[in-house]
Enzyme design. Structure first.
Site, PDB file in Angstrom:
ATOM      1  N   HIS A  31       0.832  -1.206   0.000  1.00 18.54           N
ATOM      2  CA  HIS A  31       0.000   0.000   0.000  1.00 18.54           C
ATOM      3  C   HIS A  31       0.867   1.257   0.000  1.00 18.54           C
ATOM      4  O   HIS A  31       0.682   2.157  -0.834  1.00 18.54           O
ATOM      5  CB  HIS A  31      -0.909  -0.007   1.225  1.00 18.54           C
ATOM      6  CG  HIS A  31      -1.825   1.166   1.322  1.00 18.54           C
ATOM      7  ND1 HIS A  31      -3.112   1.145   0.854  1.00 18.54           N
ATOM      8  CD2 HIS A  31      -1.638   2.418   1.837  1.00 18.54           C
ATOM      9  CE1 HIS A  31      -3.687   2.322   1.056  1.00 18.54           C
ATOM     10  NE2 HIS A  31      -2.805   3.114   1.651  1.00 18.54           N
ATOM     11  N   GLU A  32       1.814   1.314   0.932  1.00 16.89           N
ATOM     12  CA  GLU A  32       2.647   2.512   1.040  1.00 16.89           C
ATOM     13  C   GLU A  32       3.608   2.634  -0.139  1.00 16.89           C
ATOM     14  O   GLU A  32       3.924   3.752  -0.575  1.00 16.89           O
ATOM     15  CB  GLU A  32       3.421   2.491   2.362  1.00 16.89           C
ATOM     16  CG  GLU A  32       2.552   2.500   3.602  1.00 16.89           C
ATOM     17  CD  GLU A  32       1.598   3.686   3.662  1.00 16.89           C
ATOM     18  OE1 GLU A  32       1.916   4.739   3.069  1.00 16.89           O
ATOM     19  OE2 GLU A  32       0.528   3.557   4.284  1.00 16.89           O
ATOM     20  N   HIS A  35       1.849   4.475  -2.859  1.00 18.40           N
ATOM     21  CA  HIS A  35       1.932   5.926  -2.670  1.00 18.40           C
ATOM     22  C   HIS A  35       3.310   6.448  -3.078  1.00 18.40           C
ATOM     23  O   HIS A  35       3.431   7.438  -3.809  1.00 18.40           O
ATOM     24  CB  HIS A  35       1.693   6.270  -1.193  1.00 18.40           C
ATOM     25  CG  HIS A  35       0.294   6.085  -0.728  1.00 18.40           C
ATOM     26  ND1 HIS A  35      -0.799   6.511  -1.452  1.00 18.40           N
ATOM     27  CD2 HIS A  35      -0.208   5.534   0.412  1.00 18.40           C
ATOM     28  CE1 HIS A  35      -1.914   6.223  -0.780  1.00 18.40           C
ATOM     29  NE2 HIS A  35      -1.576   5.630   0.350  1.00 18.40           N
TER      30      HIS A  35
END
Length: 446
Positions: A31-32, A35
């Site tokens: 997820h990170e 980003h």
């Protein structure tokens, strides 16, 4: 007090926590990283990439100036982009961006155009969905697709059952009825005698051979669903269920019917495990199950899955088939989750369907205990759930930031500082309320 009695429980707890941490770390990292990498592609620099929160245990700064770190508490993670006031990207650090040149300001999150910020924010959930699709894609290749003619790959281990079928046997008929193409096999099984064992005619080494074995779908434990009556009672994969409350169960449908008609009363299952017969008592639980056409139905379940007595021969799917299957699986999880949430809000199904960190951790451990394929499958399901949750239009979540960016794109300016503070406080209150409800359900719901 005999302290040795605590060792098994501690071992189970440690295993559960380890499985939960591994699953969460993988999902959070993906997820990170979504980003981070999309931010990098769109020209936004990151100051910190953290797995875990709290005191930093390990850190390293790369040539781009990003500090990669591992923190003490592995319950989340974050990317702090240049110019952000905090890891949640909730406002700009005015002191940090004051005096920057236009080129330097463009490399910050507040100074980037709204399209770059929106893509960076959306990338986290999107990468979660991509991870799930890739896992389901890989599982399709691992498991394969059954092919005609129906052929035995290997027998499924079932306690007390002799392997009369052999790898390579082509099933010609069962109980005197010719086997149809695979797409018709489900309906065909319903026409077979409700009895076990049955006579099979197979093609083996070029000759027709008659063998006798269980009904194709007998009452055996093919899988155990975590946090169910069967899991709590200690049923194990491969257990053969001979009877329920003294009533013989030749097929899985016999078992399903008795459980469904029992209206939640306690049941005594007579099982065979490792050649020995024993009784297990459990109480079915009401569960809300999504329907293919939408909506939910409530049924009494003990929490086991069945299956064929043998694994059919398979072929590797094409890339298109595997990807399509992966995307369809993610779509199903998303639609059933949204439907479930709506039905909980309207009161159509119990709010106990919402689980918190304790329940997720227990499910992690249970999935890991059933083998690596089940654990990897659980990671894919949880990754989809995390991606979906982050897209909810709640301030402090990615979906809330996307709403702010959409507002800015339409109005030409971001929401005011006061409005942002109020909205972020409200969003945090909503998230905390959901967490409290989930933990309460973990502790008090059956």
């Amino acid at each position: 007090m005999d302290m040795t009695g605590l060792i098994p429980d501690f071992g189970n707890l440690a295993f559960t926590l380890l499985a939960f941490v591994v699953a969460l770390t993988i999902i959070v990292f993906i997820h990170e990283y979504g980003h981070y990498i999309v931010g990098k592609w769109t020209g936004i620099k990151a100051d910190v990439f953290s797995i875990g929160i709290g005191p930093v245990l390990f850190k390293r700064t790369d040539k781009h100036g990003t500090q990669w770190q591992v923190a003490a508490f592995p319950v989340g993670g974050y990317v702090k982009f240049r110019g952000d006031a905090n890891a949640a990207s909730a406002g700009a650090d005015e002191d940090a961006i004051r005096g920057l040149t236009p080129e330097e300001r463009r490399a910050t999150m507040p100074g980037a155009p709204v399209w770059a910020r929106a893509l960076t924010v959306a990338a986290g959930p999107v990468f979660n969905f991509v991870l799930s699709v890739l896992i389901f894609f890989g599982m399709a290749y691992y498991q394969g697709i059954a092919t005609d003619p129906l052929t035995v790959k290997q027998m499924v281990p079932i306690s007390g059952v002799e392997n009369t079928l052999e790898p390579g046997d082509q099933i010609l008929s069962i109980a005197g009825q010719t086997t149809p193409p695979l797409e018709e096999f489900g309906a065909y099984v319903e026409t077979l005698p409700d009895d076990s064992p049955l006579h099979y005619v197979v093609l083996r080494d070029g000759a027709e051979v008659e063998v006798t074995t269980l009904h194709p779908y007998p009452a055996f434990v093919g899988s155990v669903t975590p946090q169910t009556a069967a899991a709590d009672a200690g049923l194990e994969k491969g257990d053969l269920i001979l009877a329920v409350n003294g009533t013989p169960t030749a097929t899985f449908e016999d078992l399903r019917g008795i459980v469904g008609e029992g209206d939640g009363e306690a049941l005594t299952l007579t099982i065979v495990r490792d050649g020995e017969q024993s009784d297990v008592t459990l109480t079915p639980r009401r569960m809300d199950l999504p329907l293919p056409e939408g909506g939910f139905e409530t049924r009494w379940l003990i929490g086991i899955g069945g299956g064929l007595i043998f694994e059919p021969a398979t072929r590797a799917p094409s890339i298109g088939e595997a990807i399509t299957g992966g995307v369809s699986q993610v779509q199903y999880i998303i639609t059933s989750s949204l439907s479930g949430l709506w039905h909980m809000i309207t009161g159509a199904i119990s709010s106990c369907n919402l689980r918190g960190p304790i329940g997720i951790a227990e499910t992690s451990g249970a999935a890991a205990s059933q083998g690596m394929p089940d654990f990897i499958w659980f990671i894919a399901v949880l990754s989809t759930a995390v991606g979906l949750l982050n897209l909810f239009p709640i301030p402090v979540l990615d979906g809330g930031h996307l709403v702010f960016h959409a507002y800015e794109a339409v109005v030409g300016r971001p929401p005011g500082d006061r409005a942002m503070r109020v909205l972020l406080a409200a969003g945090l209150a909503i998230i905390l309320s959901i967490m409290v409800l989930g933990i309460t359900n973990d502790l008090f719901c059956p």
